[in-house]
Scaffold this motif. Structure first.
Motif, PDB file in Angstrom:
ATOM      1  N   GLY A  97       0.793  -1.217   0.000  1.00 10.89           N
ATOM      2  CA  GLY A  97       0.000   0.000   0.000  1.00 10.89           C
ATOM      3  C   GLY A  97       0.825   1.266   0.000  1.00 10.89           C
ATOM      4  N   GLU A  98       2.084   1.165   0.438  1.00  7.76           N
ATOM      5  CA  GLU A  98       2.966   2.338   0.445  1.00  7.76           C
ATOM      6  C   GLU A  98       3.483   2.674  -0.952  1.00  7.76           C
ATOM      7  OE1 GLU A  98       5.965   1.029   3.108  1.00  7.76           O
ATOM      8  OE2 GLU A  98       4.740   1.292   4.915  1.00  7.76           O
ATOM      9  N   ARG A  99       3.392   1.720  -1.853  1.00 11.22           N
ATOM     10  CA  ARG A  99       4.012   1.917  -3.166  1.00 11.22           C
ATOM     11  C   ARG A  99       3.428   3.101  -3.925  1.00 11.22           C
ATOM     12  NH1 ARG A  99       7.371  -2.021  -4.939  1.00 11.22           N
ATOM     13  NH2 ARG A  99       7.435  -3.967  -3.735  1.00 11.22           N
ATOM     14  N   ALA A 100       2.147   3.362  -3.725  1.00  6.07           N
ATOM     15  CA  ALA A 100       1.536   4.491  -4.431  1.00  6.07           C
ATOM     16  C   ALA A 100       2.202   5.802  -4.036  1.00  6.07           C
ATOM     17  CB  ALA A 100       0.038   4.544  -4.144  1.00  6.07           C
ATOM     18  N   ASP A 101       2.465   5.952  -2.712  1.00  2.66           N
ATOM     19  CA  ASP A 101       3.144   7.162  -2.257  1.00  2.66           C
ATOM     20  C   ASP A 101       4.608   7.179  -2.692  1.00  2.66           C
ATOM     21  OD1 ASP A 101       0.860   8.154  -1.044  1.00  2.66           O
ATOM     22  OD2 ASP A 101       1.305   7.188   0.873  1.00  2.66           O
ATOM     23  N   PHE A 102       5.232   5.999  -2.731  1.00  2.56           N
ATOM     24  CA  PHE A 102       6.631   5.929  -3.158  1.00  2.56           C
ATOM     25  C   PHE A 102       6.794   6.406  -4.600  1.00  2.56           C
ATOM     26  CE2 PHE A 102       7.751   2.247  -0.067  1.00  2.56           C
ATOM     27  CZ  PHE A 102       7.855   3.158   0.968  1.00  2.56           C
ATOM     28  N   GLY A 103       5.779   6.165  -5.416  1.00  2.00           N
ATOM     29  CA  GLY A 103       5.858   6.562  -6.819  1.00  2.00           C
ATOM     30  C   GLY A 103       5.203   7.895  -7.121  1.00  2.00           C
ATOM     31  N   ASP A 104       4.795   8.614  -6.072  1.00  2.00           N
ATOM     32  CA  ASP A 104       4.103   9.897  -6.252  1.00  2.00           C
ATOM     33  C   ASP A 104       5.046  10.912  -6.912  1.00  2.00           C
ATOM     34  OD1 ASP A 104       2.834  12.444  -5.792  1.00  2.00           O
ATOM     35  OD2 ASP A 104       1.653  11.509  -4.196  1.00  2.00           O
ATOM     36  N   ASP A 105       4.630  11.463  -8.036  1.00  2.00           N
ATOM     37  CA  ASP A 105       5.481  12.382  -8.794  1.00  2.00           C
ATOM     38  C   ASP A 105       5.166  13.856  -8.528  1.00  2.00           C
ATOM     39  OD1 ASP A 105       7.134  10.566 -10.078  1.00  2.00           O
ATOM     40  OD2 ASP A 105       5.689  10.215 -11.692  1.00  2.00           O
ATOM     41  N   ARG A 106       4.411  14.135  -7.493  1.00  2.00           N
ATOM     42  CA  ARG A 106       4.026  15.528  -7.236  1.00  2.00           C
ATOM     43  C   ARG A 106       5.259  16.380  -6.921  1.00  2.00           C
ATOM     44  NH1 ARG A 106       0.286  15.385  -2.012  1.00  2.00           N
ATOM     45  NH2 ARG A 106      -0.209  13.345  -2.893  1.00  2.00           N
ATOM     46  N   ALA A 107       5.112  17.650  -7.162  1.00  2.00           N
ATOM     47  CA  ALA A 107       6.117  18.641  -6.774  1.00  2.00           C
ATOM     48  C   ALA A 107       5.359  19.845  -6.199  1.00  2.00           C
ATOM     49  CB  ALA A 107       6.965  19.059  -7.966  1.00  2.00           C
ATOM     50  N   PRO A 108       5.646  20.262  -4.968  1.00  2.00           N
ATOM     51  CA  PRO A 108       6.624  19.727  -4.016  1.00  2.00           C
ATOM     52  C   PRO A 108       6.380  18.253  -3.686  1.00  2.00           C
ATOM     53  CG  PRO A 108       5.756  21.841  -3.256  1.00  2.00           C
ATOM     54  CD  PRO A 108       4.897  21.402  -4.391  1.00  2.00           C
ATOM     55  N   LEU A 109       7.396  17.584  -3.145  1.00  2.00           N
ATOM     56  CA  LEU A 109       7.385  16.143  -3.002  1.00  2.00           C
ATOM     57  C   LEU A 109       6.500  15.666  -1.860  1.00  2.00           C
ATOM     58  CD1 LEU A 109      10.185  16.831  -4.481  1.00  2.00           C
ATOM     59  CD2 LEU A 109      10.903  14.586  -3.655  1.00  2.00           C
ATOM     60  N   HIS A 110       5.995  14.446  -2.027  1.00  2.00           N
ATOM     61  CA  HIS A 110       5.394  13.715  -0.917  1.00  2.00           C
ATOM     62  C   HIS A 110       6.551  13.169  -0.077  1.00  2.00           C
ATOM     63  CE1 HIS A 110       3.085  10.842   1.398  1.00  2.00           C
ATOM     64  NE2 HIS A 110       1.961  11.171   0.787  1.00  2.00           N
ATOM     65  N   PRO A 111       6.509  13.291   1.262  1.00  2.00           N
ATOM     66  CA  PRO A 111       7.615  12.782   2.083  1.00  2.00           C
ATOM     67  C   PRO A 111       7.926  11.311   1.838  1.00  2.00           C
ATOM     68  CG  PRO A 111       6.178  14.142   3.420  1.00  2.00           C
ATOM     69  CD  PRO A 111       5.499  13.980   2.083  1.00  2.00           C
ATOM     70  N   GLY A 169      25.249  22.773   0.062  1.00  2.00           N
ATOM     71  CA  GLY A 169      23.797  22.907   0.122  1.00  2.00           C
ATOM     72  C   GLY A 169      23.160  22.897  -1.238  1.00  2.00           C
ATOM     73  N   GLU A 170      21.996  22.247  -1.352  1.00  2.00           N
ATOM     74  CA  GLU A 170      21.239  22.207  -2.614  1.00  2.00           C
ATOM     75  C   GLU A 170      19.753  22.278  -2.321  1.00  2.00           C
ATOM     76  OE1 GLU A 170      22.154  19.655  -5.809  1.00  2.00           O
ATOM     77  OE2 GLU A 170      24.142  19.107  -5.046  1.00  2.00           O
ATOM     78  N   LEU A 171      19.020  22.838  -3.274  1.00  2.00           N
ATOM     79  CA  LEU A 171      17.567  22.893  -3.210  1.00  2.00           C
ATOM     80  C   LEU A 171      16.985  21.889  -4.186  1.00  2.00           C
ATOM     81  CD1 LEU A 171      14.949  24.364  -2.218  1.00  2.00           C
ATOM     82  CD2 LEU A 171      15.220  25.871  -4.214  1.00  2.00           C
ATOM     83  N   VAL A 172      15.964  21.136  -3.728  1.00  2.00           N
ATOM     84  CA  VAL A 172      15.269  20.162  -4.576  1.00  2.00           C
ATOM     85  C   VAL A 172      13.799  20.548  -4.630  1.00  2.00           C
ATOM     86  CG1 VAL A 172      14.499  17.767  -4.746  1.00  2.00           C
ATOM     87  CG2 VAL A 172      16.883  18.271  -4.162  1.00  2.00           C
ATOM     88  N   ARG A 173      13.299  20.749  -5.838  1.00  2.00           N
ATOM     89  CA  ARG A 173      11.899  21.112  -6.028  1.00  2.00           C
ATOM     90  C   ARG A 173      11.050  19.982  -6.596  1.00  2.00           C
ATOM     91  NH1 ARG A 173      10.581  26.440  -5.843  1.00  2.00           N
ATOM     92  NH2 ARG A 173      12.282  27.958  -5.641  1.00  2.00           N
ATOM     93  N   SER A 174      11.669  19.015  -7.281  1.00  2.00           N
ATOM     94  CA  SER A 174      10.908  17.963  -7.957  1.00  2.00           C
ATOM     95  C   SER A 174      11.584  16.616  -7.736  1.00  2.00           C
ATOM     96  CB  SER A 174      10.813  18.260  -9.454  1.00  2.00           C
ATOM     97  OG  SER A 174      12.101  18.225 -10.054  1.00  2.00           O
ATOM     98  N   PRO A 175      10.829  15.513  -7.874  1.00  2.00           N
ATOM     99  CA  PRO A 175      11.400  14.187  -7.612  1.00  2.00           C
ATOM    100  C   PRO A 175      12.641  13.876  -8.440  1.00  2.00           C
ATOM    101  CG  PRO A 175       9.008  14.044  -7.714  1.00  2.00           C
ATOM    102  CD  PRO A 175       9.365  15.439  -8.135  1.00  2.00           C
ATOM    103  N   GLY A 176      12.665  14.289  -9.690  1.00  2.00           N
ATOM    104  CA  GLY A 176      13.804  13.971 -10.542  1.00  2.00           C
ATOM    105  C   GLY A 176      15.108  14.602 -10.097  1.00  2.00           C
ATOM    106  N   GLU A 177      15.024  15.652  -9.292  1.00  2.00           N
ATOM    107  CA  GLU A 177      16.237  16.326  -8.816  1.00  2.00           C
ATOM    108  C   GLU A 177      16.830  15.685  -7.577  1.00  2.00           C
ATOM    109  OE1 GLU A 177      14.647  20.797 -10.153  1.00  2.00           O
ATOM    110  OE2 GLU A 177      14.817  20.258  -8.036  1.00  2.00           O
TER     111      GLU A 177
END
Length: 546
Positions: free
Chosen positions: A350-364, A504-512
């Protein structure tokens, strides 16, 4: 020449402190510079004890607790008089509730001027005493070595916990001709088994169809992980772990579970509760079914009365007690283990859906899924935050003892950088990953300067949602509004870390995310990967405040 002869033949109070620390294996002193402590620093320098200085006394005391948590040795901090000691109070409270063997050495105004208004003159003992196993002040230079011995030994005696000694300025600068003899030794936690109740516990286990073990921090302090693994392997009992017990059985062991805890504790007919209090994390005993037989195993009788009366209590050496429960061969738990494994697998799926969530800002949960793919099996994970770290507690798996550090039931934010500093100094060959909420960063973010100055390459990963989420969401549920729950959105905390000498780096999307994590680990510097996370994601709270 005369000065050299005096140094060889006389020992000042600070040197006496350092000699007793060294005799008990202490190699690090965490501190923030203060004049009341100069003689202790001089003693540590002479005795070869590293002085590790920080930017706030709270971090020094949390570092001492972090050292204790990672090494299971006494962690030692030195805090200057007055505000130095009061700044360490939260860490003492944390150590008390975590059972961490921490020794805090305090500066103190001179005895000869007591009551006349010396700088930072305050009697620490009355307000430190409720948070410690012992809190004392020497009445002379000659008493100093014995009190340091007592503080270290008491901290390590079951139940382990913090102790405190402060040193009047005049006594700690005065000299003795020689160090008084001492035969003090730190206690061995691998002690005799519980004197009573073993046979009753064995009888309950032999009749169990659905046994379960819930192990906590006391198991870790008792160095009982090997005994626990032997017992579950022999009797085939499923095990759950919280606090410092995480990793005492590897997460991928066939009998280790995490996601099925509610089902297991409610469905168990016999539960071994090993080194964990029945506090809010176990619903004050309500996490277990009404008909379950409860066997409590711990190193010593607790000061608090359990909210649910156990059927059997076993107080003694935890490792020895667990070994005494073995024998007689495996229990027939196949159906029970299979049931729990089915629940575990379903919830992980059941966690897999959140693991694959592509939203930005990110799902924890997406963040933690990607993080687990780039950290080592024996990485030390440190949590310092609210909702962000709560998500980590649900899904980050641990495989070795001493590799998961969080604030524990005291829940004090700001503990993370001190823990991380000590963890990396104690285990320089391991990855140390500091999970930070943006709120928690505000408590001790300046300690990235400490990490940089000492060359400690901790990698911080921040969940930056711009709110105090564990307060905002419940308050809105209760009242329809929230107050005092907002932070500035997208604050560039990573730039603060850069300014302090880190990466230091900023991440806005999952791909980063993964590339940023890789660069952080490769930088060789203390690093912060500032990940913007979705403030709309609500942590599914299962425990209330009381």
């Amino acid at each position: 020449m005369a000065a050299e002869t005096r140094t060889e033949t006389k020992l000042h109070g600070g040197r006496l402190v350092a000699k007793r620390l060294k005799a008990h294996g202490v190699s690090k002193l965490f501190t923030l510079s203060g004049g009341h402590l100069f003689s202790i620093y001089d003693g540590c320098r002479e005795e070869g004890i590293d002085i590790v200085d920080v930017r706030h006394e709270s971090a020094a005391a949390f570092a001492a607790e972090g050292w204790a948590k990672v090494t299971r040795e006494p962690g030692v901090a030195a805090l200057t008089a007055g505000p130095g000691v009061t700044n360490g109070m939260s860490a003492l409270g944390s150590a008390q509730q975590n059972g961490s063997p921490v020794v805090v050495l305090g500066g103190r105004a001179p005895a000869m001027r007591w009551g006349q208004g010396s700088l930072q003159e305050v009697d620490h003992v009355p307000f430190v005493a409720p948070l410690t196993k012992s809190a004392r002040t020497p009445g002379s230079t000659a008493e100093i070595p014995g009190l340091v011995d007592d503080a270290l030994v008491t901290a390590m005696q079951a139940p382990t916990g913090p102790t405190f000694v402060d040193f009047p300025l005049d006594y700690v600068f005065m000299e003795l001709e020689s160090e008084p003899p001492s035969d003090a030794r730190l206690p061995d936690p691998l002690d005799a088994p519980a004197a009573e109740g073993v046979e009753a516990a064995i009888a309950l286990l032999r009749g169990a169809k659905r046994p379960v073990i819930m192990a906590g921090t006391g198991l870790y302090w008792g160095r009982a992980e090997t005994a626990l693994r032997e017992l579950i392997a022999e009797l085939r009992i499923p095990v759950f772990m919280n606090g410092q017990a995480r990793g005492c059985v590897p997460a991928d062991d066939e009998l280790a579970f995490s996601r099925a805890r509610g089902t297991a504790l409610k469905g168990a007919d016999v539960a071994l509760v090993v080194g964990v209090p029945m506090d809010f994390r176990l619903g004050f005993g309500g996490a277990f079914g009404e008909d379950a037989k409860i066997v409590v195993i711990d190193g010593a009788r607790p000061e608090r009365t359990p909210p649910r009366t156990p059927d059997v209590t076993l107080y003694g050496g935890i490792a020895a007690t667990l070994r005494a429960l073995g024998g007689g061969g495996a229990l027939d738990t196949r159906a029970w283990v299979q049931e729990l494994r089915g629940v575990e697998a379903e919830r992980r799926e059941g966690e897999r859906a959140d693991f694959g969530d592509d939203r930005a800002p990110l799902h924890p949960m997406r963040l933690y899924h990607d993080l687990q793919q780039v950290i080592d099996r024996d990485a030390i994970i440190i949590g310092d935050g609210g909702d962000f770290v709560s998500f980590a507690g649900r899904v980050i798996d641990s495989y070795e003892p001493g590799c998961w550090l969080d604030p524990g039931p005291f829940g004090c934010l700001g503990s993370g950088p001190g823990y991380a500093l000590a963890a990396k100094l104690a285990r320089p060959d391991k990855q140390v990953v500091l999970l930070l909420g943006d709120g928690a960063f505000g408590f001790s973010g300046m300690e990235f300067d400490t990490l940089a100055r000492h060359g400690v390459n901790v990698v911080g990963v921040m969940g930056n949602n711009g709110i105090w989420a564990l307060e905002k969401h419940p308050m809105e549920f209760l009242y329809g509004y929230s107050v005092a729950a907002e932070l500035r959105p997208e604050t560039p905390y990573h730039e603060v870390v850069r300014a302090l000498g880190g990466h230091g780096e900023l991440v806005r999307s999952p791909g980063e995310l993964k590339p940023a994590l890789a660069r952080a680990f490769e930088s060789g510097l203390p690093a912060l990967v500032n990940v913007l996370t979705d403030p709309a994601v609500i942590y599914p709270r299962r425990a209330n405040l009381a």
